[in-house]
Structures are given as C-alpha cells and as structure tokens.
Design an enzyme around this catalytic site. Structure first.
Site, PDB file in Angstrom:
ATOM      1  N   ASP A  41      -1.861   4.518 -15.361  1.00 13.94           N
ATOM      2  CA  ASP A  41      -1.597   3.074 -15.444  1.00 13.94           C
ATOM      3  C   ASP A  41      -2.789   2.208 -15.867  1.00 13.94           C
ATOM      4  OD1 ASP A  41       0.273   4.377 -13.904  1.00 13.94           O
ATOM      5  OD2 ASP A  41       0.066   3.091 -12.166  1.00 13.94           O
ATOM      6  N   GLN A  57      -6.155   3.914 -14.420  1.00 11.49           N
ATOM      7  CA  GLN A  57      -6.131   5.091 -13.556  1.00 11.49           C
ATOM      8  C   GLN A  57      -6.729   6.262 -14.336  1.00 11.49           C
ATOM      9  OE1 GLN A  57      -4.328   5.476 -10.084  1.00 11.49           O
ATOM     10  NE2 GLN A  57      -5.563   3.652 -10.429  1.00 11.49           N
ATOM     11  N   TYR A 100      -5.947   3.801  -6.304  1.00 12.49           N
ATOM     12  CA  TYR A 100      -4.671   3.668  -7.021  1.00 12.49           C
ATOM     13  C   TYR A 100      -4.570   2.309  -7.717  1.00 12.49           C
ATOM     14  CZ  TYR A 100      -2.239   7.979  -5.614  1.00 12.49           C
ATOM     15  OH  TYR A 100      -1.820   9.281  -5.483  1.00 12.49           O
ATOM     16  N   ASP A 169       0.312  -0.820  -5.259  1.00 11.18           N
ATOM     17  CA  ASP A 169       0.165  -1.477  -6.567  1.00 11.18           C
ATOM     18  C   ASP A 169       0.198  -3.007  -6.475  1.00 11.18           C
ATOM     19  OD1 ASP A 169       0.318   1.179  -7.320  1.00 11.18           O
ATOM     20  OD2 ASP A 169       2.408   1.072  -7.962  1.00 11.18           O
ATOM     21  N   GLU A 223       7.647   1.081  -8.409  1.00 16.21           N
ATOM     22  CA  GLU A 223       6.197   1.093  -8.583  1.00 16.21           C
ATOM     23  C   GLU A 223       5.765  -0.078  -9.465  1.00 16.21           C
ATOM     24  OE1 GLU A 223       5.446   5.234 -10.019  1.00 16.21           O
ATOM     25  OE2 GLU A 223       4.640   5.547  -8.006  1.00 16.21           O
TER      26      GLU A 223
HETATM   27  C1  FRU Z   1       2.362   4.763 -11.278  1.00 16.05           C
HETATM   28  C2  FRU Z   1       1.583   5.196 -10.043  1.00 16.05           C
HETATM   29  C3  FRU Z   1       1.302   4.040  -9.121  1.00 16.05           C
HETATM   30  C4  FRU Z   1       0.084   4.501  -8.388  1.00 16.05           C
HETATM   31  C5  FRU Z   1      -0.667   5.239  -9.471  1.00 16.05           C
HETATM   32  C6  FRU Z   1      -1.459   6.421  -9.007  1.00 16.05           C
HETATM   33  O1  FRU Z   1       2.195   5.627 -12.355  1.00 16.05           O
HETATM   34  O2  FRU Z   1       2.256   6.225  -9.374  1.00 16.05           O
HETATM   35  O3  FRU Z   1       2.368   3.696  -8.258  1.00 16.05           O
HETATM   36  O4  FRU Z   1      -0.661   3.447  -7.855  1.00 16.05           O
HETATM   37  O5  FRU Z   1       0.291   5.663 -10.405  1.00 16.05           O
HETATM   38  O6  FRU Z   1      -2.170   6.968 -10.065  1.00 16.05           O
END
Ligand code: FRU
Length: 475
Positions: A41, A57, A100, A169, A223
């Site tokens: 993300d 990420q 995250y 998130d 998410e």
């Molecule tokens: C979405 C997710 C988020 C989380 C992150 C972890 O792709 O699963 O909900 O914060 O990726 O990498």
C-alpha cells in the site's frame, strides 16, 4: 538497537540483490517500485515543503513480503520519483511485527503520521480474535527525514466491544477545526465496517461512531478506508475483503471501490450509495488519496492484490515484486468518479512519436512501438465495435457494450477482466516495462494490470468499424 540490526541486514541484502533487481528487463521506468524486495500500500501521501511524498508498505528483505517498514519516495512533479531512506522501522513493542498502513496530515510546519502498529503474539492463535494487537501510532516530522518518538494513541481496548482484533489503517483529515480519523475493521461476527474517531488536538481521540458497515455482500473486512469530499459530496473509498463475484464485477480476490455518502443522524451514520469498483483490472488495491496545494484530489493505488495467488509475478526471481500506480486526479461527473492521470505526467513524453488517423474497416497492423514504455491515445469516431492488440498477446475489445481486457501468457495467470459500458470514445494507455494502466473515456473506467511479455512487440493491431485517431509518445 533494532534499527541498527535492520540497517545491517538491509545493507547486506541490497549488496547481494541490487544488481539483479536493477538489471531486470521488467523493472519499470516511471512507477514507484521497491528498491529491492516487496511493496504494497501507498501510505502517508502528502505535499510538504514544496515536494510530494509517497511512503509505502515495504519489505526490503523478502520479495514475498514479510515484516513491514515504511519506504519513502519523493517527487517534485508527481512524474519523476526518487527513493529516500526507509522512514519507519518496526522497532517498538507496539509495532514489532509491522509498521502497517496509515496516512499523513500536514499542519503548519509539521507532518503528523498515523499508522497501525501490528503485533502478533507467538502461540496457537487465529490472529483474528486472539493473538494480535493493532495499535494506532503517531509520529511527527518537520522534514520527512527525521521522525519523532512514536506515541501510541489507541489500542484494541479502545475499539468497540464487538470488534475483532483487525482494526487498522488510520486515515486522518481536518474539517472545521476538528480532526477525524477513520479506521477499517472486522467485527467479531465477520462483517467489514469503519470506525470514526474525533479529536481537537491530534493526540487525544474519542470514539464517535460506526458510520458504515457491511449490509449485503460487502465483505468480512474493510481495509484502508478513506473519506474525502468531491464537489461537496462525501466519498467513502475502501478495500473490502470477502465480496462474492457478480458477473464481471468483483472478480479479484479482494476489491477496491467507493460509494458516495451522506452523513446523517447527527453525523454518526453514512448513508451510502452503490459500491463501485474504482479499477477493473487485475492489479489494484488499497488506494489512498490526498489533496495537493492546487486543490486536486489525487489517488495512488497499489498495483497488486493480497493473496492473488493465481496471478504470478516472475520478478520474484529477480528479488522484487509489485509497484504503485501512477498518480491520478479524481473528478466527480454524474456521481461517478473519473480518474485522470495527473497532467504533470506529460513531462515524461519524448515528443510526438506517432500520430495518425485511420479507418478501422480493414485490419490495420501498425509498426509503431520501439519499446514497452509509451503513452498511447486512441480516439474512436463511430466505433461500436473494435479489437486492439498490442504487447504480444494483450487484447482490448469492445462489443455488445462490454469492454474486455484479455491477456495470454504475458499475463502469467491473468486472463480476462471486463466492464459493461455504454460507449467507448477514447482509450488512453500508460505502458511501462511490466505494467499497463488503461483509461476509458477520460477516466470513466480504468484497468490496471501487470504484464510480462517476452520481447518488444512493435505492432499495434486494430480491427472494427469507424475511424480512429492515434497518438503515441515514447516515455
Ligand atoms: C492492505 C493491508 C492493510 C495493512 C497493510 C499491511 O493491503 O493489508 O490493511 O495495513 O496491508 O501491509
């Protein structure tokens, strides 16, 4: 301590793999990719001190993912990006298993970053109802290089009782002097929903409401929620997991989309319209938006989907996987979001490399591509039906009011995605060495996909009816 250990591991990993990564023919030219390893993300998107920041990420040590850091890319123009040092490490007990996803809020001379600290306890747990912590954590920065101490703002015990341990998130925004935070969540009985918190000072947050939840086929977990306004209408954008496929809709393992909403009942509830997928391709998830200083609402998405096991990425063998989309401006037209590649991307064009107008009635095979990195614009005049082929085995077709994207072996498991659409008047394609982003009718529908064709196919093949105007730029 932990940070020094990570730095050493990452340095070793880079010296072992950087050459392999950089020599890969499928490395892209103008997309944000992991320097090595894995990306998912986009996070903390903002414009600050005259530059654009895209955190993301990042698992540098493993192209299959792993412990998450926040990587960091910067740009002056949203077209050319440069990588910076890793911004956030999983280095406190409240984020020890991953920094995250989260967002940024710029206030005066400071950027406030809110993210989820992921913690997994060892032992026999399902990590849904037991064994996990998801903490909302704040760090601030005055230069996006140095970051403050991390401060835990909310823990699982601060979330409503009927929530599972999946609450994450944070996306934060300000409205009329009050700060709001939306979180994505899964209830104990497996319903996706969002939580809304309020604050006067960005440090103390109070639960406000659960403004929206799964009512009907909307999944078990939502998410990456994002709430913003377009033309004075609230939009809730989120990534639900667990929707059933319905014809051409919701064909990916997880979705990303939006609904227009009205806040009702003392601003505690969002009355939502229809959920609409924001991208119809194989590779799109977890989009995040921000507003820039020109007042544009810009989205960047992850060009990948979690758990999409049938869609392979051969770049894994070269020690990297996934990328982000190009930045796209969001515009609301007749209650539908249109996505338009930001105007700045024109700086990537290297002159008009090809321009032509042809009749489609005979099959045309045009020898126009010198590489896989190009922008292609096709305008259709009176074409109710057409078929276009490029990049070895990628076909775009329109017939009986259905537009289809089909990939052969270059899709590595990606076969067909489609959308019902009344007319296709134009197609604009951003092609990079291993990706395509296809915009229909100035962004009314978008298809994003990875593509791994073996050789440079110089030809564009067209067949159908009507007249087409073609323009192509090398990028
Ligand atoms: C979405 C997710 C988020 C989380 C992150 C972890 O792709 O699963 O909900 O914060 O990726 O990498």
């Amino acid at each position: 301590m932990l940070r020094a250990k990570f730095d050493k591991q990452i340095k070793e990993c880079m010296s072992e793999n950087l050459e392999l990564v950089n020599n890969d023919k499928w490395r892209n030219k103008y997309h944000i990719m992991p320097p090595v390893g894995w990306i998912n993300d986009p996070n903390g998107l903002c414009e600050f001190n005259g530059g654009y920041h895209c955190f993301y990420q990042y698992s540098p040590l493993n192209p299959l993912g792993g412990e998450k850091f926040w990587g960091h890319a910067v740009s002056k123009d949203l077209a050319n990006w440069e990588q910076r040092d890793i911004a956030l490490y999983p280095d406190i007990k409240e984020d020890i298993n991953g920094v995250y996803s989260g967002s940024a809020l710029v206030k005066d001379d400071t950027v406030y970053f809110f993210y989820t600290g992921n913690v997994k306890y060892p032992g026999d747990h399902d990590y849904i109802l037991t064994g996990r912590e998801q903490n909302v954590i704040l760090v601030t920065s005055k230069d996006c290089v140095n970051f403050s101490e991390k401060k835990v703002l909310l823990r699982n015990s601060d979330f409503p009782n009927n929530m599972s341990l999946h609450v994450r998130d944070p996306k934060v925004w300000e409205e009329d002097g009050i700060y709001y935070m939306v979180l994505g969540a899964r209830t104990k009985d497996d319903k996706g929903c969002i939580l809304l918190y309020k604050s006067n000072d960005l440090y103390n947050w109070e639960f406000h409401s659960i403004p929206a939840r799964n009512i009907n086929n909307m999944g078990y977990m939502w998410e990456c929620p994002d709430i913003f306004k377009l033309d004075d209408k609230y939009i809730l954008m989120f990534s639900p997991q667990g929707m059933e496929a319905d014809g051409y809709k919701y064909n990916n393992v997880y979705q990303s989309g939006y609904a227009i909403g009205n806040f009702i009942n003392d601003n505690t509830q969002l009355k939502l319209g229809e959920f609409i997928e924001i991208d119809r391709g194989f590779d799109f998830y977890a989009p995040q938006t921000f507003e820039d200083s020109k007042g544009r609402r810009i989205v960047i998405g992850w060009m990948g989907v979690p758990d999409a096991v049938e869609h392979k990425n051969p770049t894994i063998d070269k020690f990297w996987q996934h990328q982000l989309t190009i930045p796209r401006e969001l515009i609301l037209k007749n209650d539908k979001i249109y996505q338009i590649p930001v105007a700045e991307l024109e700086v990537l064009r290297k002159g008009v490399a090809y321009k032509n107008e042809i009749s489609l009635n005979d099959k045309s095979i045009l020898d126009i591509f010198e590489s896989n990195t190009f922008e292609l614009k096709i305008d259709f005049i009176n074409s109710k039906e057409f078929q276009i082929s490029l990049r070895e085995d990628c076909t775009l077709s329109y017939k009986n009011k259905v537009f289809k994207l089909e990939l052969g072996k270059s899709g590595y498991g990606r076969d067909m995605r489609a959308v019902e659409i009344d007319a296709v008047n134009s197609i604009r394609i951003f092609s990079d060495n291993s990706s395509l982003e296809i915009f229909l009718n100035d962004g009314e529908e978008v298809f994003s996909t990875r593509i791994y064709n073996d050789y440079i196919d110089r030809t564009l093949t067209l067949i159908g009816e009507g007249i087409v105007k073609i323009e192509k730029w090398n990028l």
